[in-house]
Design an enzyme around this catalytic site. Structure first.
Site, PDB file in Angstrom:
ATOM      1  N   GLY A  12       0.827  -1.208   0.000  1.00 11.03           N
ATOM      2  CA  GLY A  12       0.000   0.000   0.000  1.00 11.03           C
ATOM      3  C   GLY A  12       0.859   1.255   0.000  1.00 11.03           C
ATOM      4  O   GLY A  12       0.632   2.184   0.779  1.00 11.03           O
ATOM      5  N   ARG A  15      -0.252   5.675  -1.611  1.00 11.79           N
ATOM      6  CA  ARG A  15      -0.899   6.873  -1.041  1.00 11.79           C
ATOM      7  C   ARG A  15      -0.588   6.971   0.451  1.00 11.79           C
ATOM      8  O   ARG A  15      -0.109   6.019   1.059  1.00 11.79           O
ATOM      9  CB  ARG A  15      -2.422   6.768  -1.193  1.00 11.79           C
ATOM     10  CG  ARG A  15      -2.887   6.807  -2.607  1.00 11.79           C
ATOM     11  CD  ARG A  15      -4.397   6.813  -2.683  1.00 11.79           C
ATOM     12  NE  ARG A  15      -4.976   5.490  -2.532  1.00 11.79           N
ATOM     13  CZ  ARG A  15      -5.960   5.171  -1.696  1.00 11.79           C
ATOM     14  NH1 ARG A  15      -6.470   6.086  -0.901  1.00 11.79           N
ATOM     15  NH2 ARG A  15      -6.442   3.946  -1.631  1.00 11.79           N
ATOM     16  N   ASN A  63      -2.801  -7.506  -4.429  1.00  9.52           N
ATOM     17  CA  ASN A  63      -3.853  -7.503  -3.413  1.00  9.52           C
ATOM     18  C   ASN A  63      -3.393  -8.389  -2.262  1.00  9.52           C
ATOM     19  O   ASN A  63      -3.312  -9.608  -2.413  1.00  9.52           O
ATOM     20  CB  ASN A  63      -5.153  -8.030  -4.032  1.00  9.52           C
ATOM     21  CG  ASN A  63      -6.264  -8.149  -3.019  1.00  9.52           C
ATOM     22  OD1 ASN A  63      -6.109  -7.793  -1.847  1.00  9.52           O
ATOM     23  ND2 ASN A  63      -7.399  -8.660  -3.448  1.00  9.52           N
ATOM     24  N   VAL A  64      -3.094  -7.793  -1.114  1.00  5.78           N
ATOM     25  CA  VAL A  64      -2.566  -8.600  -0.003  1.00  5.78           C
ATOM     26  C   VAL A  64      -3.617  -9.557   0.555  1.00  5.78           C
ATOM     27  O   VAL A  64      -3.280 -10.477   1.303  1.00  5.78           O
ATOM     28  CB  VAL A  64      -1.970  -7.725   1.132  1.00  5.78           C
ATOM     29  CG1 VAL A  64      -0.807  -6.884   0.629  1.00  5.78           C
ATOM     30  CG2 VAL A  64      -3.033  -6.870   1.805  1.00  5.78           C
ATOM     31  N   ASN A  90       1.691  -2.181   5.488  1.00  7.95           N
ATOM     32  CA  ASN A  90       0.954  -0.928   5.624  1.00  7.95           C
ATOM     33  C   ASN A  90      -0.441  -0.991   5.014  1.00  7.95           C
ATOM     34  O   ASN A  90      -1.332  -0.234   5.437  1.00  7.95           O
ATOM     35  CB  ASN A  90       1.770   0.196   4.963  1.00  7.95           C
ATOM     36  CG  ASN A  90       0.967   1.457   4.790  1.00  7.95           C
ATOM     37  OD1 ASN A  90       0.776   2.221   5.734  1.00  7.95           O
ATOM     38  ND2 ASN A  90       0.463   1.687   3.578  1.00  7.95           N
ATOM     39  N   SER A 142      -2.776   0.525  14.782  1.00 11.41           N
ATOM     40  CA  SER A 142      -3.533   1.773  14.977  1.00 11.41           C
ATOM     41  C   SER A 142      -3.831   1.960  16.454  1.00 11.41           C
ATOM     42  O   SER A 142      -3.977   0.981  17.193  1.00 11.41           O
ATOM     43  CB  SER A 142      -4.857   1.707  14.213  1.00 11.41           C
ATOM     44  OG  SER A 142      -5.693   2.788  14.578  1.00 11.41           O
ATOM     45  N   TYR A 155     -12.239  -3.071  12.342  1.00  8.58           N
ATOM     46  CA  TYR A 155     -10.904  -2.464  12.192  1.00  8.58           C
ATOM     47  C   TYR A 155     -10.105  -2.609  13.493  1.00  8.58           C
ATOM     48  O   TYR A 155      -8.917  -2.950  13.478  1.00  8.58           O
ATOM     49  CB  TYR A 155     -11.111  -0.999  11.822  1.00  8.58           C
ATOM     50  CG  TYR A 155      -9.863  -0.211  11.505  1.00  8.58           C
ATOM     51  CD1 TYR A 155      -9.185  -0.380  10.301  1.00  8.58           C
ATOM     52  CD2 TYR A 155      -9.375   0.737  12.408  1.00  8.58           C
ATOM     53  CE1 TYR A 155      -8.059   0.368  10.001  1.00  8.58           C
ATOM     54  CE2 TYR A 155      -8.254   1.500  12.120  1.00  8.58           C
ATOM     55  CZ  TYR A 155      -7.593   1.310  10.913  1.00  8.58           C
ATOM     56  OH  TYR A 155      -6.474   2.064  10.627  1.00  8.58           O
ATOM     57  N   LYS A 159      -6.581  -4.526  13.936  1.00  9.59           N
ATOM     58  CA  LYS A 159      -5.369  -3.811  14.363  1.00  9.59           C
ATOM     59  C   LYS A 159      -4.849  -4.333  15.699  1.00  9.59           C
ATOM     60  O   LYS A 159      -3.636  -4.327  15.944  1.00  9.59           O
ATOM     61  CB  LYS A 159      -5.646  -2.310  14.429  1.00  9.59           C
ATOM     62  CG  LYS A 159      -5.917  -1.671  13.055  1.00  9.59           C
ATOM     63  CD  LYS A 159      -4.766  -1.882  12.092  1.00  9.59           C
ATOM     64  CE  LYS A 159      -4.904  -1.066  10.814  1.00  9.59           C
ATOM     65  NZ  LYS A 159      -3.805  -1.312   9.867  1.00  9.59           N
ATOM     66  N   ILE A 188      -4.286  10.382  11.531  1.00  8.38           N
ATOM     67  CA  ILE A 188      -3.301  10.927  10.597  1.00  8.38           C
ATOM     68  C   ILE A 188      -4.049  11.474   9.373  1.00  8.38           C
ATOM     69  O   ILE A 188      -4.997  10.841   8.887  1.00  8.38           O
ATOM     70  CB  ILE A 188      -2.315   9.811  10.150  1.00  8.38           C
ATOM     71  CG1 ILE A 188      -1.698   9.084  11.363  1.00  8.38           C
ATOM     72  CG2 ILE A 188      -1.235  10.370   9.234  1.00  8.38           C
ATOM     73  CD1 ILE A 188      -0.840   9.917  12.290  1.00  8.38           C
TER      74      ILE A 188
HETATM   75  P1  NAP Z   1      -4.975   5.185   2.566  1.00 10.45           P
HETATM   76  O1  NAP Z   1      -4.560   6.584   2.283  1.00 10.45           O
HETATM   77  O2  NAP Z   1      -6.413   4.800   2.422  1.00 10.45           O
HETATM   78  O3  NAP Z   1      -4.079   4.196   1.655  1.00 10.45           O
HETATM   79  C1  NAP Z   1      -4.287   2.822   1.745  1.00 10.45           C
HETATM   80  C2  NAP Z   1      -3.217   2.103   0.973  1.00 10.45           C
HETATM   81  O4  NAP Z   1      -3.442   0.696   1.083  1.00 10.45           O
HETATM   82  C3  NAP Z   1      -3.251   2.423  -0.518  1.00 10.45           C
HETATM   83  O5  NAP Z   1      -1.922   2.400  -1.000  1.00 10.45           O
HETATM   84  C4  NAP Z   1      -4.049   1.267  -1.108  1.00 10.45           C
HETATM   85  O6  NAP Z   1      -3.750   1.010  -2.481  1.00 10.45           O
HETATM   86  C5  NAP Z   1      -3.553   0.131  -0.233  1.00 10.45           C
HETATM   87  N1  NAP Z   1      -4.460  -1.004  -0.189  1.00 10.45           N
HETATM   88  C6  NAP Z   1      -5.762  -1.020   0.150  1.00 10.45           C
HETATM   89  N2  NAP Z   1      -6.252  -2.265   0.048  1.00 10.45           N
HETATM   90  C7  NAP Z   1      -5.227  -3.056  -0.344  1.00 10.45           C
HETATM   91  C8  NAP Z   1      -5.096  -4.444  -0.635  1.00 10.45           C
HETATM   92  N3  NAP Z   1      -6.128  -5.288  -0.547  1.00 10.45           N
HETATM   93  N4  NAP Z   1      -3.886  -4.895  -1.029  1.00 10.45           N
HETATM   94  C9  NAP Z   1      -2.832  -4.063  -1.143  1.00 10.45           C
HETATM   95  N5  NAP Z   1      -2.897  -2.743  -0.907  1.00 10.45           N
HETATM   96  C10 NAP Z   1      -4.076  -2.260  -0.507  1.00 10.45           C
HETATM   97  O7  NAP Z   1      -4.575   4.729   4.043  1.00 10.45           O
HETATM   98  P2  NAP Z   1      -3.586   5.402   5.110  1.00 10.45           P
HETATM   99  O8  NAP Z   1      -4.379   6.349   5.931  1.00 10.45           O
HETATM  100  O9  NAP Z   1      -2.346   5.850   4.472  1.00 10.45           O
HETATM  101  O10 NAP Z   1      -3.312   4.136   6.038  1.00 10.45           O
HETATM  102  C11 NAP Z   1      -2.178   3.287   5.849  1.00 10.45           C
HETATM  103  C12 NAP Z   1      -2.150   2.292   6.997  1.00 10.45           C
HETATM  104  O11 NAP Z   1      -2.094   3.002   8.240  1.00 10.45           O
HETATM  105  C13 NAP Z   1      -3.381   1.397   7.062  1.00 10.45           C
HETATM  106  O12 NAP Z   1      -3.021   0.110   7.503  1.00 10.45           O
HETATM  107  C14 NAP Z   1      -4.227   2.087   8.110  1.00 10.45           C
HETATM  108  O13 NAP Z   1      -5.124   1.212   8.726  1.00 10.45           O
HETATM  109  C15 NAP Z   1      -3.170   2.588   9.057  1.00 10.45           C
HETATM  110  N6  NAP Z   1      -3.570   3.703   9.905  1.00 10.45           N
HETATM  111  C16 NAP Z   1      -4.031   4.874   9.367  1.00 10.45           C
HETATM  112  C17 NAP Z   1      -4.403   5.902  10.214  1.00 10.45           C
HETATM  113  C18 NAP Z   1      -4.925   7.223   9.703  1.00 10.45           C
HETATM  114  O14 NAP Z   1      -5.406   8.019  10.526  1.00 10.45           O
HETATM  115  N7  NAP Z   1      -4.858   7.529   8.423  1.00 10.45           N
HETATM  116  C19 NAP Z   1      -4.311   5.739  11.590  1.00 10.45           C
HETATM  117  C20 NAP Z   1      -3.831   4.541  12.104  1.00 10.45           C
HETATM  118  C21 NAP Z   1      -3.458   3.533  11.254  1.00 10.45           C
HETATM  119  P3  NAP Z   1      -4.526   1.808  -3.683  1.00 10.45           P
HETATM  120  O15 NAP Z   1      -3.968   3.208  -3.676  1.00 10.45           O
HETATM  121  O16 NAP Z   1      -4.143   1.084  -4.917  1.00 10.45           O
HETATM  122  O17 NAP Z   1      -5.972   1.769  -3.361  1.00 10.45           O
END
Ligand code: NAP
Length: 247
Positions: A12, A15, A63-64, A90, A142, A155, A159, A188
């Site tokens: 992932g 983005r 796709n993981v 990630n 998370s 979720y 996590k 975030i």
């Molecule tokens: P995001 O902006 O929604 O990006 C998600 C990423 O995961 C994208 O690169 C997406 O690929 C990829 N992805 C989604 N489904 C997938 C799959 N089945 N196989 C492979 N890749 C996949 O998310 P983010 O906010 O950066 O979050 C990244 C990580 O941090 C996640 O694990 C999330 O749970 C964790 N997290 C986020 C926050 C927050 O506040 N944002 C807080 C705590 C933890 P595509 O671009 O191709 O769709």
């Protein structure tokens, strides 16, 4: 004997947090393999940005949630081709909803990507890192896995599960000089949280001691630390990057 290129695999990486991690680890000198599932242009743009800065990167659709595809990817792109120095689990999704109305499909989808996907990548990476006798595995959990959150039972379960996976893998893989840690971000600013209404984001910010949401770079810096030599004696730990919202 040929020397393989030290490589960091970021699932992932197209983005948000994964993108920041990919760019940061590239600056640290790793070749970066980043994966995506649905957004090839974003993923290719990250790889191009790394290349433009003088680094090496490649983007792969993976796709993981598809264990067979993950196994093929490791066999075809990683095994005997690169030195897999770092895996960053990630990739993540959300399917939020009230517990009493949550569909099993939404529970399974979130567990399938966030927990099972991380497990499958960790397992495949561990096989290769065990032969190498070194490696760093870092999974993005998370704060929600630590403290729970209304409307995120699926979720939070995924996590929290990642933390058990991390601690167990750390014990099992230490003998092979592989460290396994988790980073637990708070809220975030990424696409994942962009869908939240402004008043909800403001209420989160008000409840955070540092009074703001974090940045993807804040998380990437923690990942880079755990991947670095400075963290060589740290394993089985959870590094919170949450502005103090859960201590
Ligand atoms: P995001 O902006 O929604 O990006 C998600 C990423 O995961 C994208 O690169 C997406 O690929 C990829 N992805 C989604 N489904 C997938 C799959 N089945 N196989 C492979 N890749 C996949 O998310 P983010 O906010 O950066 O979050 C990244 C990580 O941090 C996640 O694990 C999330 O749970 C964790 N997290 C986020 C926050 C927050 O506040 N944002 C807080 C705590 C933890 P595509 O671009 O191709 O769709």
């Amino acid at each position: 004997m040929t020397t393989l290129t030290p490589t960091a695999l970021v699932t992932g990486g197209s983005r948000g947090i994964g993108r920041a991690v990919a760019l940061t680890l590239a600056r640290e000198g790793y070749q970066v393999f980043l994966t995506y599932v649905s957004k090839p242009q974003e993923a290719e743009a990250v790889a191009a940005e790394i290349a433009a800065a003088g680094g090496r990167a490649a983007a792969f659709q993976l796709n993981v949630g598809d264990a067979a595809a993950v196994a093929s990817f490791f066999a075809e792109q990683i095994k005997d081709k690169v030195d897999l120095a770092v895996l960053v689990n990630n990739a993540g999704i959300t399917r939020d909803g009230f517990l009493v109305r949550m569909k099993e499909a939404d529970f399974d989808a979130v567990l399938g990507v966030n927990l099972r996907g991380a497990f499958v990548c960790l397992r495949e990476a561990a096989k290769i890192m065990s032969r190498q006798r070194h490696g760093r595995i870092i999974s993005i959990s998370s704060v929600v896995g630590q403290m729970g959150n209304a409307c995120q039972a699926n979720y939070a379960a995924a996590k929290a599960g990642l933390l058990g996976l991390t601690k167990s893998a750390a014990k099992e893989l230490a003998a092979r000089n592989i460290t396994v840690n988790a980073v637990a971000p708070g809220f975030i600013e990424t696409d994942m949280t962009a869908v939240l209404p402004e008043e909800v984001k403001k209420s989160y910010a008000d409840a955070i001691p540092l009074k703001r949401l974090g940045t993807a770079q804040n998380v990437a810096d923690a990942v880079a630390f755990l991947a670095s030599d400075r963290a060589e004696y740290i394993t089985g730990q959870v590094l919170a990057v949450n502005g103090g919202m859960y201590c």
